[in-house]
Design an enzyme around this catalytic site. Structure first.
Site, PDB file in Angstrom:
ATOM      1  CG  HIS A  21       1.251   1.937   2.707  1.00 24.02           C
ATOM      2  ND1 HIS A  21       1.627   0.593   2.007  1.00 24.02           N
ATOM      3  CD2 HIS A  21       1.712   2.771   1.794  1.00 24.02           C
ATOM      4  CE1 HIS A  21       2.052   1.002   0.658  1.00 24.02           C
ATOM      5  NE2 HIS A  21       2.012   2.455   0.608  1.00 24.02           N
TER       6      HIS A  21
ATOM      7  CG  ASP B 140      -1.742   7.266  -2.184  1.00 24.33           C
ATOM      8  OD1 ASP B 140      -1.853   6.460  -3.109  1.00 24.33           O
ATOM      9  OD2 ASP B 140      -0.965   7.984  -1.866  1.00 24.33           O
TER      10      ASP B 140
ATOM     11  CG  ASP C 243      -2.804  -0.738 -26.874  1.00 26.75           C
ATOM     12  OD1 ASP C 243      -3.433  -1.213 -26.044  1.00 26.75           O
ATOM     13  OD2 ASP C 243      -2.565   0.641 -27.143  1.00 26.75           O
TER      14      ASP C 243
ATOM     15  CG  HIS D 209       6.267  -0.569  -0.766  1.00 26.80           C
ATOM     16  ND1 HIS D 209       5.357   0.385  -1.268  1.00 26.80           N
ATOM     17  CD2 HIS D 209       6.984   0.332  -0.034  1.00 26.80           C
ATOM     18  CE1 HIS D 209       5.130   1.599  -0.773  1.00 26.80           C
ATOM     19  NE2 HIS D 209       6.559   1.462   0.082  1.00 26.80           N
TER      20      HIS D 209
ATOM     21  CD  GLU E 256       3.988  10.070   0.987  1.00 21.77           C
ATOM     22  OE1 GLU E 256       2.757  10.056   1.064  1.00 21.77           O
ATOM     23  OE2 GLU E 256       4.574   9.520   0.059  1.00 21.77           O
TER      24      GLU E 256
END
Length: 478
Positions: A234, A229, A86, A172, A210
């Site tokens: 981004h 988000d 854990d 990314h 998306e």
């Protein structure tokens, strides 16, 4: 990338059995190994699933199956060790500490839910896993906080164990070749940099669309929405690369400084004007090629009354000499007609044209295609062959796939290698994170009165987005 290589290090991946690790991190590490970019390393997996080392290696192998390199995979898997336990308990960290070599660099990769960042970092401090400052690094996935306040708290916690130059906040998108090429294209070609300002640019449009809906992320996504988000990380990263001034030299510190200046120059949207600058949307169910796609509120019972935005379009301005008066249109959404990301730069029409009878739009454009067809495109006008003087729009295109005749390295490959090498250029600093959160949190505190506009799953988004455009401007087709 083949000119870079690093050896003699350990990477500890927390959450190693999760989707990100299996789909991105482990395959990227394998490709770096196959391309001889990394050597003499160990991957220490840390997760709550109970595995022996052998069972863990078989589990990892499933994500690497490539018949032509099967023998290489077997060699690669020998570098793996597994620790289960854990994240909140002390015993697994004590076991982990025994594995680490005091003379090797250790990279800690937090591929877990952000709820575990605090416990993991605190245990790294408590059990002296981060005390060798010159030999430790930490990589964190987004989201980096959920507000300006939480981002500052997380930065403060990190600084209690690591220096800023040891902290790698990963996005990314910054590892994608076309995004990296924005910098080269701008500052390596004087013909473009000379017109990169409000005298010649009419507007800039950044799109991250998306095709999928929630894809099993209902609980997380409903707590953040499109603003937190996608825009906070981004999209604002892309905007800062497009709008930044030239750094005094090609060095990560100076590049980050210029990006922060852009983020701090973003004009705050007043509460009175926010409805004229922002449109929020949420997808509803629709039939696509004979298959019914659920609407957002139908995805799970917990979303029945949700007002979380799955689509966001905004108009923002940058208050500096270069970009004053130029609107930047930002949009992102889920459940759209297709998946694609691009930066579209529209240049101003000439004040006078010889071809006044032509129906062609005489403004030119430059497009950075980030995905799926990575490349750069320029739109210009030319004469049609024939006796009549007819003008048509033509495209000049640079394609990575067409030019280099090979597939790209996965974005995570470049980002992982840079972290191993100690190059933070393609990572976000605390100043960037906090500056972007300052802008986004200000919006989140003001936009409660903006109503959600519905759009059909598989469409281009809500029609209401036209309301925020300036005169003669347009949205690119998705």
């Amino acid at each position: 990338m083949k000119e870079k290589s690093v050896s003699n290090f350990d990477i500890v991946i927390f959450g190693v059995t999760g989707n990100l690790s299996r789909k991105k991190l482990i395959p990227s590490l394998f490709n770096l190994f196959k391309n001889k970019c990394i050597s003499n390393f160990r991957v220490i997996g840390f997760s709550r699933k109970i595995f022996t080392d052998k069972e863990f290696r078989l589990y990892i192998k499933d994500s690497l199956w490539q018949e032509e390199t099967d023998s290489l995979i077997e060699i690669f898997l020998n570098f793996f060790i597994y620790v289960f336990g854990d994240f909140n308990e002390k015993e697994p960290y004590e076991k982990l500490f025994k594995f680490l070599d005091k003379n090797r660099e250790t990279v800690y990769y937090l591929s877990t839910s952000p709820t575990f960042y605090g416990p993991i970092i605190n245990h790294l401090k408590k059990y002296s896993l981060s005390e060798r400052l010159t030999l430790s690094k930490i990589v964190l996935e987004k989201p980096f906080g959920s507000s300006l306040e939480t981002a500052k708290k997380l930065n403060s916690l990190l600084y209690s164990a690591f220096r800023e130059d040891q902290i790698y906040r990963i996005d990314h998108y910054l590892g994608k070749e076309t995004v990296q090429n924005i910098f080269t294209f701008r500052f390596g070609n004087s013909i473009f940099e000379n017109v990169w300002n409000n005298r010649y640019v009419d507007f800039v449009q950044i799109t991250v669309a998306e095709e999928l809906g929630l894809d099993g992320r209902a609980e997380y996504y409903d707590s953040v929405g499109a603003l937190k988000d996608m825009v906070q990380n981004h999209i604002l990263q892309l905007l800062s690369l497009v709008a930044m001034e030239s750094p005094i030299k090609f060095d990560s510190e100076f590049i980050h400084d210029e990006k922060v200046k852009v983020l701090k120059s973003l004009r705050k949207i007043s509460k009175e004007d926010i409805k004229n600058c922002i449109v929020k949307g949420q997808y509803i169910g629709s039939q696509i090629q004979g298959v019914f796609k659920k609407g957002y509120r139908d995805e799970t019972e917990s979303l029945v009354n949700s007002s979380t935005e799955t689509y966001l379009a905004m108009k923002v301005f940058i208050n500096n000499w270069r970009w004053s008066g130029v609107p930047f249109y930002l949009r992102t959404g889920k459940g759209l007609a297709r998946k694609f990301s691009e930066i579209y730069i529209q240049f101003k029409k000439p004040s006078f044209t010889l071809f006044s009878n032509s129906s062609v739009d005489f403004s030119n454009a430059l497009i950075f295609r980030i995905q799926p067809r990575d490349g750069i495109e320029i739109k210009f006008n030319t004469k049609k062959p024939g006796y009549n003087y007819e003008i048509q729009t033509a495209n000049m295109e640079f394609s990575y796939h067409g030019t280099y005749k090979r597939l790209f390295d996965e974005a995570y490959e470049r980002l992982l290698l840079d972290a191993f090498l100690g190059d933070g250029t393609l990572y976000a600093t605390s100043d960037e994170i906090e500056s972007s959160w300052e802008f986004v949190s200000d919006i989140a505190n003001k936009w409660a009165d903006i109503e959600i506009c519905n759009y059909f799953y598989g469409s281009e988004g809500p029609k209401e987005i036209d309301s925020i455009l300036e005169k003669d401007h347009f949205w690119r087709k998705i």
